[in-house]
Design a protein around this motif. Structure first.
Motif, PDB file in Angstrom:
ATOM      1  N   SER A 191       1.033  12.197   0.783  1.00 53.88           N
ATOM      2  CA  SER A 191       2.263  12.899   1.148  1.00 53.88           C
ATOM      3  C   SER A 191       2.700  13.840   0.035  1.00 53.88           C
ATOM      4  N   GLY A 192       2.452  13.449  -1.218  1.00 58.66           N
ATOM      5  CA  GLY A 192       2.815  14.309  -2.339  1.00 58.66           C
ATOM      6  C   GLY A 192       2.031  15.607  -2.356  1.00 58.66           C
ATOM      7  N   ALA A 193       0.758  15.553  -1.898  1.00 58.22           N
ATOM      8  CA  ALA A 193      -0.059  16.765  -1.854  1.00 58.22           C
ATOM      9  C   ALA A 193       0.505  17.746  -0.839  1.00 58.22           C
ATOM     10  N   LEU A 194       0.904  17.240   0.314  1.00 61.67           N
ATOM     11  CA  LEU A 194       1.480  18.113   1.340  1.00 61.67           C
ATOM     12  C   LEU A 194       2.841  18.637   0.904  1.00 61.67           C
ATOM     13  N   ALA A 195       3.612  17.805   0.192  1.00 55.63           N
ATOM     14  CA  ALA A 195       4.901  18.265  -0.321  1.00 55.63           C
ATOM     15  C   ALA A 195       4.707  19.392  -1.327  1.00 55.63           C
ATOM     16  N   LEU A 196       3.687  19.270  -2.174  1.00 57.07           N
ATOM     17  CA  LEU A 196       3.394  20.327  -3.146  1.00 57.07           C
ATOM     18  C   LEU A 196       2.983  21.609  -2.427  1.00 57.07           C
ATOM     19  N   ALA A 197       2.148  21.482  -1.389  1.00 61.57           N
ATOM     20  CA  ALA A 197       1.719  22.661  -0.637  1.00 61.57           C
ATOM     21  C   ALA A 197       2.915  23.354   0.005  1.00 61.57           C
ATOM     22  N   ARG A 198       3.821  22.571   0.606  1.00 61.50           N
ATOM     23  CA  ARG A 198       5.010  23.164   1.240  1.00 61.50           C
ATOM     24  C   ARG A 198       5.887  23.847   0.202  1.00 61.50           C
ATOM     25  N   TRP A 199       6.008  23.240  -0.967  1.00 64.35           N
ATOM     26  CA  TRP A 199       6.845  23.823  -2.013  1.00 64.35           C
ATOM     27  C   TRP A 199       6.241  25.124  -2.523  1.00 64.35           C
ATOM     28  N   LEU A 200       4.938  25.142  -2.755  1.00 65.31           N
ATOM     29  CA  LEU A 200       4.295  26.368  -3.207  1.00 65.31           C
ATOM     30  C   LEU A 200       4.429  27.480  -2.173  1.00 65.31           C
ATOM     31  N   ALA A 223      12.857  17.763  -7.256  1.00 64.46           N
ATOM     32  CA  ALA A 223      12.916  17.387  -5.844  1.00 64.46           C
ATOM     33  C   ALA A 223      12.117  16.118  -5.561  1.00 64.46           C
ATOM     34  N   HIS A 224      11.170  15.786  -6.433  1.00 66.81           N
ATOM     35  CA  HIS A 224      10.318  14.604  -6.234  1.00 66.81           C
ATOM     36  C   HIS A 224      10.251  13.805  -7.542  1.00 66.81           C
ATOM     37  N   PRO A 225      11.348  13.196  -7.950  1.00 66.41           N
ATOM     38  CA  PRO A 225      11.395  12.554  -9.269  1.00 66.41           C
ATOM     39  C   PRO A 225      10.486  11.334  -9.401  1.00 66.41           C
ATOM     40  N   ASP A 226      10.095  10.704  -8.284  1.00 64.80           N
ATOM     41  CA  ASP A 226       9.273   9.504  -8.364  1.00 64.80           C
ATOM     42  C   ASP A 226       7.778   9.809  -8.360  1.00 64.80           C
ATOM     43  N   ARG A 281       1.689  30.384 -12.704  1.00 61.60           N
ATOM     44  CA  ARG A 281       2.419  30.143 -11.470  1.00 61.60           C
ATOM     45  C   ARG A 281       3.010  28.744 -11.400  1.00 61.60           C
ATOM     46  N   LEU A 282       2.208  27.746 -11.751  1.00 61.41           N
ATOM     47  CA  LEU A 282       2.618  26.370 -11.511  1.00 61.41           C
ATOM     48  C   LEU A 282       3.533  25.819 -12.593  1.00 61.41           C
ATOM     49  N   LEU A 283       3.068  25.850 -13.842  1.00 55.48           N
ATOM     50  CA  LEU A 283       3.837  25.211 -14.908  1.00 55.48           C
ATOM     51  C   LEU A 283       5.224  25.811 -15.121  1.00 55.48           C
ATOM     52  N   PRO A 284       5.399  27.142 -15.062  1.00 56.05           N
ATOM     53  CA  PRO A 284       6.755  27.670 -15.277  1.00 56.05           C
ATOM     54  C   PRO A 284       7.766  27.246 -14.228  1.00 56.05           C
ATOM     55  N   ARG A 285       7.296  26.788 -13.055  1.00 54.14           N
ATOM     56  CA  ARG A 285       8.208  26.430 -11.969  1.00 54.14           C
ATOM     57  C   ARG A 285       8.159  24.941 -11.632  1.00 54.14           C
ATOM     58  N   LEU A 286       7.360  24.190 -12.375  1.00 54.92           N
ATOM     59  CA  LEU A 286       7.112  22.804 -12.006  1.00 54.92           C
ATOM     60  C   LEU A 286       8.365  21.940 -12.078  1.00 54.92           C
ATOM     61  N   ASP A 304       0.829  -1.207   0.000  1.00 51.82           N
ATOM     62  CA  ASP A 304       0.000   0.000   0.000  1.00 51.82           C
ATOM     63  C   ASP A 304       0.863   1.255   0.000  1.00 51.82           C
ATOM     64  N   LEU A 305       1.918   1.247   0.811  1.00 53.40           N
ATOM     65  CA  LEU A 305       2.805   2.409   0.882  1.00 53.40           C
ATOM     66  C   LEU A 305       3.523   2.623  -0.443  1.00 53.40           C
ATOM     67  N   ARG A 306       3.957   1.532  -1.057  1.00 52.60           N
ATOM     68  CA  ARG A 306       4.652   1.665  -2.341  1.00 52.60           C
ATOM     69  C   ARG A 306       3.707   2.197  -3.421  1.00 52.60           C
ATOM     70  N   ARG A 307       2.448   1.719  -3.403  1.00 51.38           N
ATOM     71  CA  ARG A 307       1.476   2.224  -4.373  1.00 51.38           C
ATOM     72  C   ARG A 307       1.198   3.698  -4.134  1.00 51.38           C
ATOM     73  N   SER A 308       1.101   4.062  -2.858  1.00 46.26           N
ATOM     74  CA  SER A 308       0.848   5.467  -2.534  1.00 46.26           C
ATOM     75  C   SER A 308       2.011   6.340  -2.960  1.00 46.26           C
ATOM     76  N   ALA A 309       3.240   5.851  -2.711  1.00 44.52           N
ATOM     77  CA  ALA A 309       4.426   6.643  -3.061  1.00 44.52           C
ATOM     78  C   ALA A 309       4.552   6.814  -4.570  1.00 44.52           C
ATOM     79  N   GLY A 310       4.188   5.771  -5.321  1.00 45.64           N
ATOM     80  CA  GLY A 310       4.342   5.851  -6.765  1.00 45.64           C
ATOM     81  C   GLY A 310       3.081   6.248  -7.504  1.00 45.64           C
ATOM     82  N   ALA A 311       2.023   6.555  -6.736  1.00 43.54           N
ATOM     83  CA  ALA A 311       0.743   6.840  -7.361  1.00 43.54           C
ATOM     84  C   ALA A 311       0.737   8.212  -8.017  1.00 43.54           C
TER      85      ALA A 311
END
Length: 302
Positions: free
Chosen positions: A284-293, A120-123, A109-114, A88-95
């Motif tokens: 976790s990816g959603a929170l990482a995106l929020a922190r990055w923004l 930072a999150h290649p996976d 805002r988003l695409l020019p800096r994506l 489950d964790l692996r699916r979540s990480a790679g989802a």
């Protein structure tokens, strides 16, 4: 007592589970990539630790004792539970992370800096849904959406990113043709570009002028677009003056393709938020995106 003291060595438990499942020390050795003697040693050490036999060694085969069958059943359930949790964790990480934003936020805002976020999150695989229509987080399968407002939405948990300010922007070519536009009267007399607002919290010409101390009927734009992205494109093409949300047009201002027409600016109510669904734990990816923004924000509305 710690698990390290309470449990025998994990390698011994793994060897026992494989031998019990396969009813063979030799087949267990092949599965685990070790020798049969190594499996035998691990199981003998486990039996010594427990103080009772787990297998009956018969001619060319082994079979579980009653104690061995009990341990094998419990271990199989425990190992399966752990394997399922890891899967489950692996699916979540790679989802795929589904991100929704307005057309303007996505394009400006988003695409020019994506690329910086993806570096930072290649996976992390992303799917970007760009639309001005509101997203229903409880129904639309979106993991995080970027919204502007007061931070109170019933379908999600809001993570504050940044506030903004609204200035007047135009292209250098437009200002070169029309001369300086340094008063509100000169602004109103110039060709203006308006846009339909996707949300009532978005500022329009009448709102901006009233906030600058000039209430009254809103001026009629020479050009009105149904998307903010088109209004900015029209300003870049020299069609007139439009309202520039600094966090969205800062790249154009930095490049000089748009310039701020006057020093007047308005800080509207509200701010940008990354909103995650209320009916499930955020990825976790959603929170990482929020922190990055949020980390990108301090230089955006200076």
């Amino acid at each position: 007592m710690s698990l390290k003291r309470a449990l025998p060595p994990l390698t011994a438990l793994i060897a026992f589970e494989a031998a019990a499942r396969l009813s063979s020390f030799s087949r267990a050795a092949v599965e685990l990539g070790v020798t049969q003697a190594a499996v035998s040693r691990q199981i003998k050490a486990l039996e010594d630790d427990l103080g009772l036999p787990l297998f009956r060694r018969l001619h060319r085969r082994v079979e579980l004792t009653e104690a061995g069958a009990t341990l094998a059943s419990r271990l199989a359930r425990a190992f399966n539970d752990v394997a399922a949790a890891i899967a489950d964790l692996r699916r979540s990480a790679g989802a795929e992370l589904v991100v929704a934003a307005t057309l303007a936020f996505s394009q400006f805002r988003l695409l020019p800096r994506l690329s910086a976020f993806r570096l930072a999150h290649p996976d992390l695989r992303l799917r970007l849904v760009a639309q001005d229509e509101p997203v229903d987080l409880a129904r639309d399968g979106v993991d995080v959406t970027i919204r502007y407002g007061m931070g109170a939405w019933g379908d999600g948990e809001a993570h504050f990113l940044h506030d903004d300010r609204v200035v007047l922007v135009a292209s250098p070519a437009f200002l070169a043709r029309h001369g300086p536009v340094d008063t509100l009267e000169a602004v109103i007399a110039a060709p203006l570009i308006g846009y339909d607002v996707p949300d009532p919290t978005w500022m329009r010409w009448g709102d901006w002028l009233a906030a600058c101390g000039r209430p009254g009927p809103a001026p009629v734009p020479a050009l009105r677009c149904n998307h903010y992205t088109d209004a900015i494109s029209a300003a870049l093409a020299g069609e007139g003056i439009t309202l520039g949300w600094r966090w969205l047009v800062d790249r154009s201002l930095a490049l000089g393709t748009l310039v701020q027409v006057t020093t007047a600016q308005v800080v509207p109510d509200g701010g940008y938020y990354a909103v995650t669904p209320a009916n499930r734990a955020p990825k976790s990816g959603a929170l990482a995106l929020a922190r990055w923004l949020a980390s990108e924000a301090p230089n955006a509305a200076s």
